[in-house]
Scaffold this active site. Structure first.
Site, short mmCIF file in Angstrom:
data_model
loop_
_atom_site.label_atom_id
_atom_site.label_comp_id
_atom_site.label_asym_id
_atom_site.label_seq_id
_atom_site.Cartn_x
_atom_site.Cartn_y
_atom_site.Cartn_z
N ASP A 91 0.85 -1.19 0.00
CA ASP A 91 0.00 0.00 0.00
C ASP A 91 0.88 1.24 0.00
O ASP A 91 2.11 1.14 -0.14
CB ASP A 91 -0.95 0.00 1.21
CG ASP A 91 -0.20 -0.09 2.54
OD1 ASP A 91 1.02 0.17 2.55
OD2 ASP A 91 -0.84 -0.41 3.56
N CYS A 132 4.15 1.35 2.35
CA CYS A 132 5.12 0.25 2.40
C CYS A 132 6.51 0.72 2.81
O CYS A 132 7.19 0.04 3.58
CB CYS A 132 5.17 -0.47 1.05
SG CYS A 132 5.54 0.59 -0.37
N HIS A 151 7.16 -0.24 -5.27
CA HIS A 151 6.97 -0.94 -3.99
C HIS A 151 8.31 -1.17 -3.30
O HIS A 151 9.33 -1.43 -3.94
CB HIS A 151 6.27 -2.27 -4.21
CG HIS A 151 6.04 -3.04 -2.94
ND1 HIS A 151 5.15 -2.62 -1.98
CD2 HIS A 151 6.61 -4.17 -2.46
CE1 HIS A 151 5.17 -3.47 -0.97
NE2 HIS A 151 6.05 -4.42 -1.23
#
Length: 341
Positions: A36, A39, A114
């Site tokens: 999300d 992170c 990410h």
């Protein structure tokens, strides 16, 4: 990046494999972090404060640091710096290199959006042993589970063992398994936690479970149709995956259980909406405008998604479609029960 409920592309899987192979070659191990907007801060909170749950405090400290060192970072921010800091306070706002430079920890960047944590493999193996001892004490001394059931999950670690369960399939939903276990029937997530040769990524497991539950709730709301008495549907009675043709006989207020009559079994059942889905013939009738349900109001656009509402005089409840294939597969297997640690 998509949550666990979504499917990864072959390119994304390939990138993760290449990264894992490289990290392993230099004695490091990647630990998955919830996918999300937080992170990065989750990873930093775990490495610095030893708890991912403190990620909001790390984000606040990052905003404060950037604000006090504006002259060093403003040139790297597009647009107004004050607006940038304001957006950065949102827990779901994605971050990048500016914030990494401000935090400076060991991370892994994947697929362009990410961040995962990176630890020495020796650290992960030690954490697995500590986790195993903690869970053994919990299930032996507190839950009073038979020692024979616990010993089955424990063995001497080998150098060839995979150090973490990040590479294994997700555990089945803990809503379907008894967290304490009965005899030798311990849930998969507990077996992993008791294994001194395998570190269970608890934080990622919890996030995956909550993500799956949210997806189910969203799917229920997005159904946007209503069951009525006389509708034909398919009903699942258990986790075997088999469905029975049935007719709806009664509906309950507030999206409660409905009564269905299953012709093959010759009896009535009260089943929750999650167990029901429209039959193919009913879908076809609805699509042609000849179903039993009333058509949507003329003022509503054809593609709009209606929200769940209280039943009217006709006794209607929100319709629940069948789950997507992956979600249905995740919900199979395991005994029913309460939550699992």
């Amino acid at each position: 990046m998509e949550g666990s409920g979504g499917l990864q592309s072959s390119e994304e899987k390939g990138a993760e494999k290449c990264m894992d192979d490289y990290l392993k070659s230099i004695g490091l191990q990647r630990k998955k972090i919830a996918k999300d907007g937080s992170c990065l801060f989750r990873a930093v909170a775990e490495q610095v404060l030893h708890s991912q749950s403190l990620h909001t405090k790390v984000r606040a400290k990052c905003v404060e640091f950037l604000k006090h060192n504006r002259e060093s970072y403003e040139a790297f921010v597009e647009g107004n710096f004050e607006e940038y800091l304001c957006k950065l306070q949102d827990p779901q706002h994605w971050v990048g290199e500016v914030e990494i430079n401000a935090l400076a920890v060991q991370l892994c960047f994947l697929n362009g959006n990410h961040y995962d944590s990176v630890y020495p493999i020796s650290h992960v193996r030690s954490a697995a042993i500590c986790q195993s001892i903690l869970y053994e004490l919990l299930y032996d001394r507190v839950f009073k589970v038979e020692r024979s059931a616990l010993s089955v999950c424990q063995r001497v670690p080998r150098s060839s063992d995979v150090p973490t369960d990040d590479t294994l399939p997700p555990c089945a939903s803990s809503d379907e398994s008894d967290g304490r276990g009965r005899g030798r029937h311990l849930p998969e997530r507990v077996k992993r936690s008791l294994n001194p040769a395998l570190y269970r990524n608890v934080e990622y497991d919890v996030w995956t479970k909550s993500k799956r539950a949210q997806q189910k709730m969203d799917f229920c709301i997005a159904a946007g149709m209503q069951y009525t008495v006389g509708d034909r549907c398919q009903v699942r009675l258990d986790n075997s995956g088999r469905s029975y043709s049935a007719t709806i006989k009664e509906v309950s207020p507030s999206n409660g259980p409905v009564m269905v009559y299953i012709e093959e079994l010759g009896r009535k059942w009260h089943k929750p909406l999650l167990s029901l889905s429209l039959s193919l013939s009913e879908w076809d009738e609805r699509g042609r405008g000849r179903g039993r349900g009333k058509p949507p109001p003329a003022s509503a656009p054809p593609s709009s998604v209606s929200q769940a509402t209280a039943p009217g005089s006709a006794g209607r409840v929100q319709k629940q479609h069948s789950w997507p294939q992956q979600a249905a597969a995740d919900e199979q297997g395991g005994a029913r029960g309460s939550r699992c640690l």
